[in-house]
Design an enzyme around this catalytic site. Structure first.
Site, short mmCIF file in Angstrom:
data_model
loop_
_atom_site.label_atom_id
_atom_site.label_comp_id
_atom_site.label_asym_id
_atom_site.label_seq_id
_atom_site.Cartn_x
_atom_site.Cartn_y
_atom_site.Cartn_z
N ARG A 38 -9.68 -7.67 -3.02
CA ARG A 38 -9.22 -8.66 -4.01
C ARG A 38 -9.24 -10.06 -3.44
NH1 ARG A 38 -4.02 -5.76 -6.73
NH2 ARG A 38 -4.95 -3.71 -6.78
N GLU B 155 -4.57 0.78 3.24
CA GLU B 155 -5.67 0.50 2.30
C GLU B 155 -5.79 -1.01 2.15
OE1 GLU B 155 -5.16 2.44 -1.57
OE2 GLU B 155 -6.00 0.63 -2.49
N LYS C 51 -6.00 8.97 -7.59
CA LYS C 51 -4.92 7.99 -7.60
C LYS C 51 -4.40 7.91 -9.04
CE LYS C 51 -4.64 2.94 -7.23
NZ LYS C 51 -4.98 1.80 -6.37
C1 3PG Z 1 -3.21 -0.97 -6.04
O1 3PG Z 1 -4.14 -1.74 -5.91
O2 3PG Z 1 -3.26 0.20 -5.70
C2 3PG Z 1 -1.98 -1.44 -6.70
O3 3PG Z 1 -2.13 -2.69 -7.26
C3 3PG Z 1 -0.81 -1.45 -5.81
O4 3PG Z 1 0.22 -1.43 -6.68
P1 3PG Z 1 1.60 -2.18 -6.36
O5 3PG Z 1 1.21 -3.56 -5.87
O6 3PG Z 1 2.29 -2.19 -7.69
O7 3PG Z 1 2.29 -1.37 -5.33
#
Ligand code: 3PG
Length: 205
Positions: free
Chosen positions: A42, A38, A125
């Protein structure tokens, strides 16, 4: 969503600082045994990263942190085969329906889960999974909704993987622990490959 994951039970979440490095990352993930990934919206170069990941061909690539219709449209045009959002947004879900691409909305409460299910989104999710209470919260939330399948994400580490995956409501586990911001910044693809292989190994039955 099951069709897109191809049986994979881990979903690496990638926030790639430099699109030019995408092929190195795709290679490391594929060599580690990942089948999907994924790419988050960002960074300014997210669309380029999606294009490069999709062109690499070794992974089924989706878009994450999709907050608007426009982002969903750009993601799919760039090759995203699924869309993930941190929350439940009707517009994003509607756009994905029109584009005929699986969408995984984020939920953190029973009310949000009911909205997602009513919209036909049976895979959601759970976000942010660990700060919300982790597996304990997931189980309590899943109990009244036997048709819901979860991809818990947020604060998950390799050590949590086995217990999440043992729960029948969990379809897969997402997270950035295989390709952290630090590792991506450093360009440590050997370590990304190692952590991916470790996670893939742990996710096998
Ligand atoms: C996301 O965008 O799904 C999360 O920010 C990922 O979470 P993590 O960086 O805590 O694994």
């Amino acid at each position: 969503m099951d069709s897109v994951l191809h049986g994979s039970r881990i979903l690496p979440v990638l926030t790639v600082p430099d699109p030019a490095t995408t092929h190195l990352l795709a290679e490391a993930l594929a060599a580690g045994g990942a089948r999907c990934a994924e790419v988050t919206f960002r960074t300014p170069g997210a669309v380029q990263v999606l294009e490069a990941m999709a062109a690499h061909g070794g992974l089924t690539v989706g878009a994450g942190t999709v907050l608007t219709r426009d982002q969903a449209e750009r993601a799919v045009a760039a090759g995203a085969r699924f869309v993930v959002s941190p929350g439940y947004d009707e517009e994003v879900v509607a756009e994905c329906r029109e584009l005929r691409v699986p969408v995984v909305p984020g939920i953190a409460t029973a009310t949000e889960l009911m909205r997602a299910l009513r919209a036909g989104c049976h895979t959601v999710k759970l976000f942010p999974a660990e700060p919300l209470g982790g597996l304990r919260t997931l189980r309590a939330l899943a109990a009244p909704f036997p048709r819901a399948r979860f991809i818990p994400t947020g604060g998950i580490q390799d050590s949590h993987l086995a217990s999440y995956l043992a729960d029948p409501a969990v379809l897969a586990v997402g997270g950035s622990w295989m390709a952290t911001a630090t590792l991506l910044e450093r360009g440590d693809y050997a370590e990304i490959r190692r952590l991916t292989a470790e996670a893939v190994d742990r996710s096998m039955p």
